[in-house]
Design an enzyme around this catalytic site. Structure first.
Site: not given
Length: 349
Positions: A8, A103-104
């Site tokens: 993350d 983003d993850e």
């Protein structure tokens, strides 16, 4: 035993803005839409979070909490380009990657030959490379399943690494607050607390049957998570069909007016989830879902309807009219068009 890593990025959009403009570093910063046009916060720096600013919050509200907040318009082309660079790093270690947003992502490194198969060392190397090559930080969680890997990545944020070994699972989960469990929101956590259940150890004291009676099929999921069990695979080709938010209420909502009062908070959370989608999706048809007190349910969606509060209020009214009785659950969501990488920008609304 599987080896799962959850990666993350730390305040991704804000981190990239600070990377590219050093004058923004160390300041309360929010990336998002204009406060004059009902914009929302896509993400914010940790300095802004200290004032109570958070993702999916109305920008006007954020500015009231932090009058000195610097507001930067998002550059989705930059965020997508960096996201692709991060995924290229992932692919040096495994092809089993499940993106959750720009983003993850989850990585299954169970069969990876790197570092003699050590998931911890792989996570360390990924973090090092992202920091050196892209000049931002990511947090990582390593665990035997997705549920625990995601919790672990948040354990030492920002710029942290936390590992839960198979031998540590039972003890770690036992002390975990039930609010940390996937799918347990504020209302469910409060409901469990009134039952005397605050930790997973408390959950284990009861029977699976009692949880199913109280929460339906979600009770089975709660039972499994309380024992550290999550068999979900890392889905490489997983594509979303929709994004939604649901809330089951401790007490049935008696009428339409009570239902309408719950809409703003649900839509705020939905906005936040939409902002985290990558550029291969475009929001399409909005929909609402109602589950009545007798467990009958209805879903209503409208092509061409807006995604604003008034549109959802109208749909909720129509859906409620189908039952006209107390409501147990409200869901709001959006069907998605799968663009498969088309360069379209999500609207900040």
């Amino acid at each position: 035993m599987r080896k799962i890593i959850h990666i993350d990025c730390d305040c991704f959009y804000a981190a990239l803005e600070m990377r590219d403009d050093p004058s923004l570093r160390g300041k309360a910063l929010a990336v998002g839409g204009s406060p004059d046009k009902r914009g929302v916060v896509a993400t914010c720096s940790y300095e802004a979070r200290a004032y109570g600013v958070r993702s999916a919050m109305a920008m006007r509200t954020a500015l009231k909490l932090c009058p000195d907040l610097l507001v930067v318009r998002p550059r989705f082309d930059v965020y997508r380009a960096v996201s692709k660079q991060i995924h290229a790093i992932f692919r040096d270690y495994t092809e089993l990657i499940e993106p959750l947003s720009l983003d993850e992502a989850y990585l299954d490194v169970s069969a990876s030959p790197h570092f003699a198969g050590s998931a911890t060392r792989i996570a360390q190397d990924i973090r090092r490379r992202v920091a050196e090559e892209l000049r931002i930080t990511v947090s990582a969680g390593v665990a035997p399943n997705k549920f625990l890997a995601k919790i672990a990545s948040d354990w030492r944020k920002p710029d942290g690494l936390f590992v839960i070994t198979p031998e540590q699972v039972d003890g770690f989960v036992a002390e975990l607050p039930v609010a940390k469990l996937h799918g347990v929101g504020k209302v469910t956590a409060e409901r469990l607390a009134r039952m005397g259940i605050r930790t997973c150890a408390d959950l284990r004291q009861g029977s699976k049957l009692s949880l199913v009676r109280e929460f339906g099929s979600f009770g089975e999921r709660l039972w499994s998570l309380a024992h550290g069990v999550d068999e979900r695979p890392v889905e490489v080709d997983s594509r979303r069909q929709s994004v939604s938010v649901e809330c089951t209420f401790d007490r049935d909502l008696p009428d339409l007016a009570a239902c309408l009062e719950e809409l703003p908070a649900l839509l705020e959370e939905l906005d936040g989830r939409l902002l985290r989608l990558d550029g291969s999706y475009r929001p399409d048809k909005p929909f609402v879902k109602l589950k009545f007190h007798d467990f009958t349910q209805t879903t209503l969606e409208q092509a061409g309807a807006g995604r604003d509060l008034d549109s959802y209020r109208q749909m909720l009214g129509q859906a409620f009219a189908r039952g006209s009785r107390p409501v147990r659950l409200i869901g709001v969501g959006v069907r998605l068009l799968d663009l498969q990488g088309a360069h379209e920008q999500l609207r900040l609304f």
